[in-house]
Design an enzyme around this catalytic site. Structure first.
Site, PDB file in Angstrom:
ATOM      1  N   LYS A  82      19.494  20.392  28.563  1.00 15.69           N
ATOM      2  CA  LYS A  82      19.321  19.500  29.708  1.00 15.69           C
ATOM      3  C   LYS A  82      17.930  19.679  30.323  1.00 15.69           C
ATOM      4  O   LYS A  82      17.225  18.708  30.598  1.00 15.69           O
ATOM      5  CB  LYS A  82      20.402  19.821  30.756  1.00 15.69           C
ATOM      6  CG  LYS A  82      20.108  19.301  32.145  1.00 15.69           C
ATOM      7  CD  LYS A  82      21.227  19.590  33.109  1.00 15.69           C
ATOM      8  CE  LYS A  82      21.076  20.842  33.929  1.00 15.69           C
ATOM      9  NZ  LYS A  82      20.065  20.759  35.002  1.00 15.69           N
ATOM     10  N   ASN A  83      17.548  20.943  30.544  1.00 14.70           N
ATOM     11  CA  ASN A  83      16.304  21.190  31.266  1.00 14.70           C
ATOM     12  C   ASN A  83      15.050  20.927  30.451  1.00 14.70           C
ATOM     13  O   ASN A  83      13.945  20.997  30.975  1.00 14.70           O
ATOM     14  CB  ASN A  83      16.303  22.611  31.838  1.00 14.70           C
ATOM     15  CG  ASN A  83      17.276  22.735  32.998  1.00 14.70           C
ATOM     16  OD1 ASN A  83      17.821  21.728  33.462  1.00 14.70           O
ATOM     17  ND2 ASN A  83      17.507  23.949  33.450  1.00 14.70           N
TER      18      ASN A  83
ATOM     19  N   ARG B  13      17.449  17.239  41.963  1.00 13.11           N
ATOM     20  CA  ARG B  13      16.152  17.767  42.362  1.00 13.11           C
ATOM     21  C   ARG B  13      15.082  17.570  41.290  1.00 13.11           C
ATOM     22  O   ARG B  13      13.902  17.386  41.591  1.00 13.11           O
ATOM     23  CB  ARG B  13      16.317  19.251  42.685  1.00 13.11           C
ATOM     24  CG  ARG B  13      15.063  19.891  43.146  1.00 13.11           C
ATOM     25  CD  ARG B  13      15.225  21.381  43.301  1.00 13.11           C
ATOM     26  NE  ARG B  13      13.975  22.054  43.044  1.00 13.11           N
ATOM     27  CZ  ARG B  13      13.009  22.236  43.933  1.00 13.11           C
ATOM     28  NH1 ARG B  13      13.166  21.787  45.151  1.00 13.11           N
ATOM     29  NH2 ARG B  13      11.889  22.843  43.612  1.00 13.11           N
TER      30      ARG B  13
ATOM     31  N   CYS C 187      19.501  22.480  48.853  1.00  6.79           N
ATOM     32  CA  CYS C 187      20.687  22.216  48.052  1.00  6.79           C
ATOM     33  C   CYS C 187      21.616  23.397  48.213  1.00  6.79           C
ATOM     34  O   CYS C 187      21.334  24.316  48.964  1.00  6.79           O
ATOM     35  CB  CYS C 187      20.315  21.989  46.591  1.00  6.79           C
ATOM     36  SG  CYS C 187      19.685  23.477  45.834  1.00  6.79           S
TER      37      CYS C 187
ATOM     38  N   ARG D 119      14.720  25.589  48.083  1.00  7.40           N
ATOM     39  CA  ARG D 119      13.963  25.028  46.957  1.00  7.40           C
ATOM     40  C   ARG D 119      12.804  24.101  47.349  1.00  7.40           C
ATOM     41  O   ARG D 119      12.813  22.901  47.045  1.00  7.40           O
ATOM     42  CB  ARG D 119      14.919  24.297  46.011  1.00  7.40           C
ATOM     43  CG  ARG D 119      16.072  25.158  45.573  1.00  7.40           C
ATOM     44  CD  ARG D 119      16.964  24.438  44.606  1.00  7.40           C
ATOM     45  NE  ARG D 119      16.624  24.720  43.247  1.00  7.40           N
ATOM     46  CZ  ARG D 119      17.181  24.140  42.192  1.00  7.40           C
ATOM     47  NH1 ARG D 119      18.109  23.234  42.356  1.00  7.40           N
ATOM     48  NH2 ARG D 119      16.850  24.445  40.988  1.00  7.40           N
TER      49      ARG D 119
ATOM     50  N   ASP E 168      20.599  30.941  36.026  1.00 12.15           N
ATOM     51  CA  ASP E 168      21.609  29.937  35.682  1.00 12.15           C
ATOM     52  C   ASP E 168      22.803  30.537  34.926  1.00 12.15           C
ATOM     53  O   ASP E 168      23.762  29.827  34.626  1.00 12.15           O
ATOM     54  CB  ASP E 168      20.983  28.802  34.858  1.00 12.15           C
ATOM     55  CG  ASP E 168      20.115  27.894  35.724  1.00 12.15           C
ATOM     56  OD1 ASP E 168      20.139  28.042  36.959  1.00 12.15           O
ATOM     57  OD2 ASP E 168      19.401  27.028  35.160  1.00 12.15           O
TER      58      ASP E 168
ATOM     59  N   ARG F 130      27.262  17.260  35.540  1.00 10.51           N
ATOM     60  CA  ARG F 130      25.796  17.105  35.571  1.00 10.51           C
ATOM     61  C   ARG F 130      25.167  17.751  34.345  1.00 10.51           C
ATOM     62  O   ARG F 130      24.112  17.308  33.896  1.00 10.51           O
ATOM     63  CB  ARG F 130      25.222  17.790  36.817  1.00 10.51           C
ATOM     64  CG  ARG F 130      25.466  17.048  38.104  1.00 10.51           C
ATOM     65  CD  ARG F 130      24.765  17.747  39.231  1.00 10.51           C
ATOM     66  NE  ARG F 130      23.411  18.090  38.805  1.00 10.51           N
ATOM     67  CZ  ARG F 130      22.645  19.011  39.357  1.00 10.51           C
ATOM     68  NH1 ARG F 130      23.077  19.699  40.393  1.00 10.51           N
ATOM     69  NH2 ARG F 130      21.434  19.247  38.902  1.00 10.51           N
TER      70      ARG F 130
END
Ligand code: UD1
Length: 432
Positions: free
Chosen positions: A22-23, A93, A117, A122, A306, A398
């Site tokens: 995803k990132n 974000r 958040c 952040r 994470d 997500r």
């Protein structure tokens, strides 16, 4: 609110296919805004953050489609928008990652300041400071940041902290700047190395990602490119913990073992067996109560923040007391309250948690406060006695592609429930 219902206590056994990161994908979608050519991102995961980024870049004029092979195709020839819509930036974000690319391509960009958040404030001052150093004029007004620059100029930037997002935003903006940019103390996450690869396929001249400094020689224009992103190391790590916490045996593919080294080391220390059983393939086996650990989150190659919530779930059933120190975010411990509802013994003091392992967790109705907290609660539910319902599953959607299908493929008794109606016993009545 949709939830995930789990009947825990079964060891998870079998193979799981790891999705693309995803990132990495989100940043490549932002980078595609810098060309009027056609970009294709192979194996882009069907997750909500990718849909949100697709909506965002569509609003900016890009045409985004999925072809029959699951590839995401982005045509940036119509990009003319310079303002990111507030509701999309609020939802995700990573939307601030369009700032560098749009400023570089259009000379102007306006984005709402992302608010705080669930896991901390952040801020984005490192992004803005770097853009300023490259010659951008930045104004902040009524919750929006506006940046302007006819053409950005290459320069030397030293990041006070190796922020992932700031490194990527600056790296992308520098691709179309005049002259060479050097980013010192950059984040070294594998997704940044993958972004470098993608940018270079687009015709950019970037080197050094993954090391102490990134060098970007600006070019006049970029072209379209096709790329298959790296496998998702956090999704892989989550299934690795699933094997350990359920005393199961899971084969994961594809996974780049080096990218999950910190997680592998901690799982081995806890007593799990992690082996490379083929190219890009890992097997993880658990078969006893995990040993307690000291876990300290850090930027890559340190232990990933994470994965912190998932490890808290694992250590909740360890044979002894563990310490978890969260150094990346100021308030990423909310899952501790929910794990306590399942019988965990956890004391949180600021960014440190003391987790005293209990023999068994018990199923309960719990709520995910963010993406990885949701994953942690699902893991806890898989190991717990009885039924668990994890609410707030939209957070999990997500970032985890087809999570119930993947877990069911490993033998878990899990399903999505459309509605949660409290029953007499406290657990929601399940309507499948
Ligand atoms: C990315 C990941 C996220 C991961 C995080 C850290 C994406 C889409 N998200 O987020 O999953 O948890 O890296 O590995 O890739 N900070 C500042 N000022 C700044 C920028 C950041 O103080 O200008 C702080 C943040 O508040 C946070 C810490 O630095 O406490 C880490 O943030 P950063 O590395 O920027 O993470 P993201 O890119 O937002």
């Amino acid at each position: 609110m949709a939830g995930i219902w789990i009947r825990g206590g079964r060891p998870l056994v079998g193979s799981v296919q790891v999705s693309s990161a995803k990132n990495a994908v989100l940043k490549m979608m932002a980078a595609a805004l810098m060309t009027s050519g056609r970009c294709a991102i192979r194996r882009a995961p069907a997750i909500r953050d990718v849909e949100t980024m697709a909506d965002l870049i569509r609003c900016l004029g890009a045409n985004v489609t999925r072809d029959s092979g699951g590839n995401l195709v982005i045509d940036g020839s119509g990009v003319d928008g310079v303002e990111a819509p507030e509701q999309l930036v609020r939802r995700m974000r990573a939307s601030v990652l369009v700032m560098g690319p749009l400023l570089a391509r259009c000379g102007r960009v306006r984005v709402p300041l992302p608010g705080g958040c669930a896991i901390g404030p952040r801020p984005i001052e490192l992004h803005l400071q770097g853009l300023r150093q490259m010659g951008a004029r930045i104004t902040e007004e009524r919750g929006f940041v506006e940046a302007r620059a006819d053409r950005l100029r290459g320069t030397e930037i030293h990041l006070d902290y190796p922020s992932v997002g700031a490194t990527e935003n600056l790296m992308m903006a520098a691709c179309l700047a005049e002259g060479t940019t050097v980013i010192r103390n950059p984040a070294r996450e594998p997704e940044i190395v993958d972004l470098q690869l993608f940018l270079n396929k687009m015709g950019a001249r970037v080197r050094g990602a993954g090391g102490d400094a990134i060098y970007i020689e600006g070019v006049e224009e970029l072209s379209g490119a096709e790329h298959e992103p790296i496998p998702d190391r956090i999704e892989a790590g989550t299934y690795m913990v699933a094997a350990a916490i359920t005393w199961g045996e899971i084969i994961l593919h594809p996974v780049i073992p080096r990218h999950v080294e910190a997680v592998t080391a901690k799982l081995r220390e806890a007593g799990a067996i992690v082996e490379e059983v083929g190219p890009d393939t890992l097997r993880v086996r658990g078969g006893e109560r995990p040993r307690p650990l000291y876990v300290r989150t850090q930027p890559y190659p340190g232990f990933p923040t994470d994965m912190q919530p998932q490890f808290m779930a694992l250590l909740a059933v360890a044979a002894g007391a563990s310490i978890i120190s969260e150094t990346v975010y100021t308030s990423r411990m909310k899952h501790a309250d929910e794990l306590r509802r399942m019988g965990a013994d956890i004391v949180v003091d600021g960014q440190v948690a003391i987790v005293r392992g209990v023999r068994r967790l018990t199923g309960a109705c719990v709520e995910a406060s963010d993406l990885r907290a949701g994953a942690a609660l699902i893991l806890a539910g898989l190991a717990a006695d009885g039924e668990t319902v994890v609410e707030g599953v939209h957070h999990v959607d997500r970032g985890y592609e087809a999570i119930e299908e993947k877990l069911r493929g490993l033998g878990a008794d899990v399903r999505r429930v459309a509605e949660d109606v409290p029953a007499a016993g406290g657990l929601p009545l399940v309507r499948a």
